[in-house]
Motif scaffolding. Sequence first.
Motif, short mmCIF file in Angstrom:
data_model
loop_
_atom_site.label_atom_id
_atom_site.label_comp_id
_atom_site.label_asym_id
_atom_site.label_seq_id
_atom_site.Cartn_x
_atom_site.Cartn_y
_atom_site.Cartn_z
N ARG A 1 0.84 -1.20 0.00
CA ARG A 1 0.00 0.00 0.00
C ARG A 1 0.87 1.24 0.00
NH1 ARG A 1 -1.54 2.86 4.59
NH2 ARG A 1 -3.16 4.42 4.21
N VAL A 2 0.45 2.24 -0.77
CA VAL A 2 1.10 3.54 -0.74
C VAL A 2 0.46 4.35 0.38
CG1 VAL A 2 1.59 5.67 -2.00
CG2 VAL A 2 1.59 3.47 -3.21
N ASN A 3 1.25 4.88 1.25
CA ASN A 3 0.72 5.64 2.39
C ASN A 3 0.36 7.07 1.99
OD1 ASN A 3 0.58 5.65 5.59
ND2 ASN A 3 1.52 7.59 5.00
N THR A 4 1.29 7.72 1.28
CA THR A 4 1.12 9.14 0.94
C THR A 4 1.70 9.41 -0.44
OG1 THR A 4 1.46 9.69 3.28
CG2 THR A 4 1.56 11.51 1.70
N PHE A 5 0.96 10.17 -1.24
CA PHE A 5 1.54 10.77 -2.44
C PHE A 5 1.92 12.19 -2.07
CE2 PHE A 5 -0.81 7.53 -5.01
CZ PHE A 5 0.30 7.03 -5.68
N HIS B 1 3.87 15.91 -3.10
CA HIS B 1 3.76 16.82 -4.25
C HIS B 1 2.35 16.69 -4.83
CE1 HIS B 1 7.95 17.92 -4.14
NE2 HIS B 1 8.34 16.68 -4.38
N ILE B 2 2.06 15.51 -5.45
CA ILE B 2 0.72 15.14 -5.91
C ILE B 2 -0.05 16.32 -6.51
CG2 ILE B 2 -0.29 15.36 -3.55
CD1 ILE B 2 -1.06 12.56 -6.11
N LEU B 3 0.60 17.07 -7.40
CA LEU B 3 -0.02 18.29 -7.93
C LEU B 3 -1.15 18.00 -8.91
CD1 LEU B 3 3.04 20.69 -8.21
CD2 LEU B 3 1.32 20.50 -6.42
N GLU B 4 -1.29 16.76 -9.35
CA GLU B 4 -2.47 16.37 -10.12
C GLU B 4 -3.38 15.49 -9.27
OE1 GLU B 4 -1.80 14.91 -14.07
OE2 GLU B 4 -0.43 16.54 -14.57
N GLY B 5 -3.29 15.68 -7.94
CA GLY B 5 -4.11 14.89 -7.03
C GLY B 5 -5.59 15.11 -7.25
N TYR B 6 -5.97 16.32 -7.67
CA TYR B 6 -7.38 16.61 -7.90
C TYR B 6 -7.97 15.74 -9.01
CZ TYR B 6 -5.73 19.39 -11.93
OH TYR B 6 -5.15 19.81 -13.10
N LYS B 7 -7.10 15.19 -9.89
CA LYS B 7 -7.58 14.32 -10.97
C LYS B 7 -7.83 12.89 -10.51
CE LYS B 7 -4.97 16.77 -14.63
NZ LYS B 7 -3.98 16.60 -15.72
N VAL B 8 -7.14 12.47 -9.44
CA VAL B 8 -7.22 11.07 -9.00
C VAL B 8 -7.64 10.97 -7.54
CG1 VAL B 8 -5.55 10.21 -10.67
CG2 VAL B 8 -4.74 11.12 -8.49
N ALA B 9 -8.24 12.02 -6.99
CA ALA B 9 -8.58 12.04 -5.56
C ALA B 9 -9.52 10.90 -5.20
CB ALA B 9 -9.19 13.39 -5.19
N ASP B 10 -10.47 10.56 -6.09
CA ASP B 10 -11.39 9.48 -5.79
C ASP B 10 -10.68 8.15 -5.63
OD1 ASP B 10 -10.70 9.57 -8.46
OD2 ASP B 10 -12.65 8.86 -9.19
N LYS B 11 -9.70 7.90 -6.52
CA LYS B 11 -8.94 6.65 -6.41
C LYS B 11 -8.07 6.65 -5.16
CE LYS B 11 -8.77 5.68 -11.38
NZ LYS B 11 -7.90 5.46 -12.55
N MET B 12 -7.50 7.81 -4.83
CA MET B 12 -6.68 7.90 -3.61
C MET B 12 -7.52 7.58 -2.38
SD MET B 12 -4.46 11.32 -4.48
CE MET B 12 -3.76 11.44 -2.83
N LYS B 13 -8.75 8.12 -2.36
CA LYS B 13 -9.62 7.84 -1.21
C LYS B 13 -9.96 6.36 -1.14
CE LYS B 13 -14.01 8.99 0.99
NZ LYS B 13 -15.29 9.71 0.89
N ALA B 14 -10.23 5.77 -2.30
CA ALA B 14 -10.57 4.34 -2.32
C ALA B 14 -9.42 3.49 -1.82
CB ALA B 14 -10.98 3.94 -3.74
N GLY C 1 -2.60 12.67 0.75
CA GLY C 1 -1.91 13.57 -0.16
C GLY C 1 -1.23 14.70 0.59
N SER C 2 0.05 14.92 0.29
CA SER C 2 0.80 16.03 0.91
C SER C 2 1.31 16.90 -0.22
CB SER C 2 1.95 15.48 1.75
OG SER C 2 2.58 16.52 2.45
N THR C 3 0.82 18.11 -0.31
CA THR C 3 1.01 18.90 -1.51
C THR C 3 1.51 20.30 -1.18
OG1 THR C 3 -0.06 19.56 -3.58
CG2 THR C 3 -1.36 19.77 -1.57
N VAL D 1 -12.96 15.74 -1.34
CA VAL D 1 -13.25 14.35 -1.71
C VAL D 1 -13.10 13.42 -0.52
CG1 VAL D 1 -12.45 12.43 -3.16
CG2 VAL D 1 -12.67 14.70 -4.14
N GLY D 2 -12.37 13.85 0.51
CA GLY D 2 -12.18 13.02 1.70
C GLY D 2 -10.79 12.44 1.84
N VAL D 3 -9.84 12.95 1.05
CA VAL D 3 -8.44 12.52 1.17
C VAL D 3 -7.81 13.26 2.34
CG1 VAL D 3 -6.19 12.49 0.04
CG2 VAL D 3 -8.25 12.01 -1.29
#
Length: 1009
Positions: free
Chosen positions: A814-818, A820-833, A838-840, A865-867
Motif C-alpha cells: 500500500r502507498v501511504n502518501t503521495f 507533491h501530488i499536484l495532479e491529485g485533484y484528478k485522482v482524488a477518488d482513487k486515492m480515497k478508495a 496527499g501532501s502537496t 473528496v475526503g483525502v
Amino acid sequence: MTKLLPGFVVILLCSLPLLAQTTFPKNGVYDKRPSLYAFTNATIHTDYQTTSQNATLLVKDGIIEAVGSGIAVPAGATILDLKGKSIYPGLIDLYSSYGMPEVKTIRTSRADGPPQMESSKRGPYFWNQAIRSETEASEIFTQNAGDADALRKLGFSAVLTHVPDGIARGSGVLVTLHDGRENEVILKSKATAHYSFSKGSSRQDYPGSLMGAISLLRQTYLDADWYKKGGNKEEQNLSVESFNQLQSLPQIFEASNKLNVLRADKIGDEFGVQYIIKGSGDEYQRLEELKATNTTFIIPLNFPSAFDVQDPQDAMMIGMDDMKHWELAPANPAMLAKAGIPFALTLSNLKDKKEFWTNLRKAIQYGFSEKDALKALTATPAQLIKAEDQIGSLKKGLKANFIITSGNLFSEGTTIYENWIAGQKYTVSEMPLADIRGLYDLKVGNQSGLKLLVSGKADKPEYSIQTLADTNKIKAKVTRNNNLITLVFDTDKKNSKGETRLTGWIADKTLKGEGQTPDGTPVKWAATFKEAYKETALAKKDSVKTIDLNSLGKVSYPFMAFGSEQKLSAENVLIKNATVWTNEKDGKLENADVLIQNGKIAKVGKNLSASGVRTIDGTGKHVTPGIIDEHSHIAISNGVNEGTQAVTSEVRIGDVVNPEDINIYRQLAGGVVASQLLHGSANPIGGQSALVKLKWGASAEEMKIKNAGGFIKFALGENVKQSNWGDFNTIRFPQTRMGVEQVFMDAFTRAKEYDKAMKAFAASKNKTGLAPRRDLELEALVEILNNKRFITCHSYVQSEINMLMHVADSMGFRVNTFTHILEGYKVADKMKAHQIGGSTFADWWAYKMEVQDAIPYNAALMYKVGVTTSINSDDAEMGRRLNQEAGKTVKYGGVPEEEALKMVTLNPAKLLHLDDRMGSLAPGKDADVVLWSDHPLSIYAKAEKTFVDGVLYYDIERDVKLREELKSERARLIRKMLDAKNGGAAAESPSLKKAALYHCEDILENYEF
C-alpha cells in the motif's frame, strides 16, 4: 671502557645496521660488531609518569638493557655524559601515510562523463571498489628518506601507516623511522584495520552520499558475517575474506567531524566493534556525547588561523561557528583530557608538520598538561595498537627509541639534539658544548683585575671582558672547539694598540693557556671560576604562558549562532486567556487555557490553575498545536539523494541527521515542531526517512521521534529516469517511465522471494545449512509488504500515480502518501478508495513540464473528496511559513480555517502515524505547542513561543537577547582576530561558506565526506 665528552661524540656504528640480517646475503664482509652505549647523568623520563634524575640508560644492540639511577656501566661501553640534558621515549604517530603511494581522491561530477555503475577491478574482489580491505600496507610500504628525516627531526621514532583510500582500507603497518631494509624497520606487518566514510579513489558511482557510504559499510559487515558462516563455499571474495581476518586487530576509523564520530560509533555498536576514532579537532563541541561512546581518539593539532577581518564586508562572511572554533580549538586536548576521554596525538591534518610543536605548546598554554601530552605521544598510541612491549616507554627489553633534549621537551626554548631509533643515532641539532657560563677572574701575564663574563644561552654563550678602570663590558671574539678555546679582545679601544689574543683549554670550568699581548709579548693566562651565571627570565624561555580559559568564549549547543551554553529542559507552563485551536471535537476555544506539565499537555479548558508553574498571559493571542512538515530536507548531512542506483532502500536518512542546521532554529521560529526528513527523488525507490522533532541543541539521536513508524521515499517522473541529468547519464536503468514501473515490479518480486527464503530458514527445526544472506535493500521492501514501513511517493502526473497504485495492488503493498501530488485533484477518488493521503504544495506550479496542470485548488479539492490532505514545504524557506501556506487553502477553495490549520498539524500527524501523540491539543499528547501573536493563518502572525515536548526551544523575547549577545560576541572575536594579525599571527582571507539547502532533486557533486 671508552668515555667521550658531550659535543665530541663519534659513534662508529650509528650509520650501520646493528646486526647484519642472516636472511639477506651480503656481497662482502659481514660486520657483526656489537654496540653498547651508556647515557649517563641525564634526567630520564622512563614513561609519562616516571622520571629519574642523574640516571643512566644502557642500550645494547638497539635494545634497552637497563634504565634508572645507580646503574653500573659495563666495561667496554661507550659513555655519553648527558649532564643537564633530558631523555624521553621516542614519539609515536598512529595516523600516517608515510611510505605509502599518493592517493588521488576522485571527485565526481555529472559533467565528468558517464557514471561507472560496476567495479572495474578484475579478480575475486568485492562488488564495490570503495571496499579495499584486501589492501596490505606492509606489502606496499617503501621507505622515504626525506619524509623519515622530517619526522625524526620532530622527535618521532615510529609511525602507524596505511593507505588512506576507501571506506574499508585494509591493514596498517607499524614501522620505525631508522635506516634499514623494509623488513628491518617493520615492527608489525598487520597492526590495525582502517575505515572511513570516504570512497577515495573509487570512480564507481555508488555511494554518492554519506548515507550511502554508511549503508555500504553496514552491508559489508553483514556480507562478511555470511561469508564466514559458509558463504565462502558459494563464492570466493578476497576482500570479504580479508575483512574478516582484520577483525581481531585494533580498528581505526577516520571521522571528518564530531558528528561523523557519533555515526561511526553507532556502526561499531551495531556490529560489536569498538573503534579507535581519528578525529578532526572539534571534539570539544560535543564532549558529553563523545564520552558516552567509550571511544579512544587520535587527535590532530590542526588549529585554524585567524581570519583577516580588516574589511568589515569580509568579516560578515564568517560564521559564528568558525569564529568560535578559531578561539577554542587549541583547548580541545585539554577539554578532552579533563573529561576523561583517552586519546593519542597525531601529525595528521597539519598543513605543515613543522607547526606540530608550536601547536602542541599552544595546547599546553590552554590547559593541556605536559604529562598528558607525553602520554598521548608515547604510552597511549603504543597501548592502542598492542605494541607496548616494543615501544612507548624506556624499559628493559624495548626498542631503544628515545630523544635527547636540552631540557623540558614541552618548553618553548627546548632543543631536540638527537633522535635514537633502534639504537641508531640521528642528529637533529648539534649537541652544545659543556656549559661554562659564569663570572671568572682573568689574569693575563702580569695583568690582573680583569673579569671574564660568559653569559647568554647555554648553546649560544656570549663572552665579554671587564676591567677595573672601565665598568663597560668589552665583547670578546671567541672560537671554541670542544675543550679548546681562543679569545680575542681589545681592552682599550680609544687608545688601541691592537688586540690581546689568547688560546688554551677548559678543565672543570678553569680556563688557561698561552697567548700574546697587542705588542706581541708571549704570556700565560688563566680564568678562575668565581660564580655561576644567573639566568634571567628573559634569557631563559623555559616556561609557557598559560591562557585564562575564563577569558574565552563558551561552548554552545549547537556550536553556532543562537546556541545555548546549557541544553534546554522542559518546564511546566500555564498559558492563560488565549484563543486555543484544539484540532479536537471542542474546536476553537476563546479565552481558554493550556496547561503543560512534564512534557505533556495536562489540561485544556477555561479557568485552569496549577501550582508551581510559570504563567504566560495569552490575552489577544492564539495557541495551536505545533506545525508538522510532512516533506522536508533540512537537517541532513552530505547529500539528500543516493541516486546512483535505481533501488537504494537500504540507505537511511536517520544515519545522517544534522542537529546543527540553522534551519532547525528558523523553522521553530515559524512554529514548526517536527519534520519527516525525506530522501530525494533521484531514483524510483529511495531511502528510509527520519522522523524528528526540532530540538535545537539536542543530539541527532535525541531529535528522532521514539517508536515512530518506518517510512521510505519512492519517486515517479522525470527525476528518477534521469532525463534531466545531462547527456552523460544515459546508462543507469530506468531511462523511461515504462522502465520505472519495471523497477517496482522487479524489486518487490525479489523482496517476496527473499522474504520466503528467510521465513523458510527461520521455520526449519534445526536450522542446518547456510542462512540466506541478509540484504538490507530487500529487508526494507519486505517491511513494506508486511505493513511495517510506509511509502511517501514523490509524484506529479496522474498516469504515473495510477501506475503505482496498480503495482501496489498487484504486489500486495500500500502507498501511504503521495507527496507533491499536484495532479491529485484528478485522482482524488482513487486515492480515497485506496486510503492514500496527499501532501502537496499550496500554490507551486509551472516550474517544470510535469507540473503544467497544477492548480492552486488542488489541496481543497482533495480535502473535499475526503483525502487526508496536508501542506508540505520541500524547501527550507517555505518550511518557516507553513502556517501561511495553509492559509492559502482558505483563499483557494474555501477550506474552513480549522481544517486549513489541520493541514499543517493534525493531518501530517495522521499521515506519519503520529496522531495518537501529536497534531492536536488534547490531554496526554506531547506538549508541542505554539503561541502566536495573531491569527495563526495570517501573514502577520508571529510564533512567539514554540514548545517541543514541553521545552521552550524558541522564544521571541529570548531571540532578541540572543541577537544582542551575538553582536557583542562577534565584535569581541573580531577585535581578538585583529589583535592576532597585528601581533604577527597568520591570517587567512575569509570566504563565503554556504550551507546546503536541499530539495528533492538535488544531487551531491564533487563530494568528500
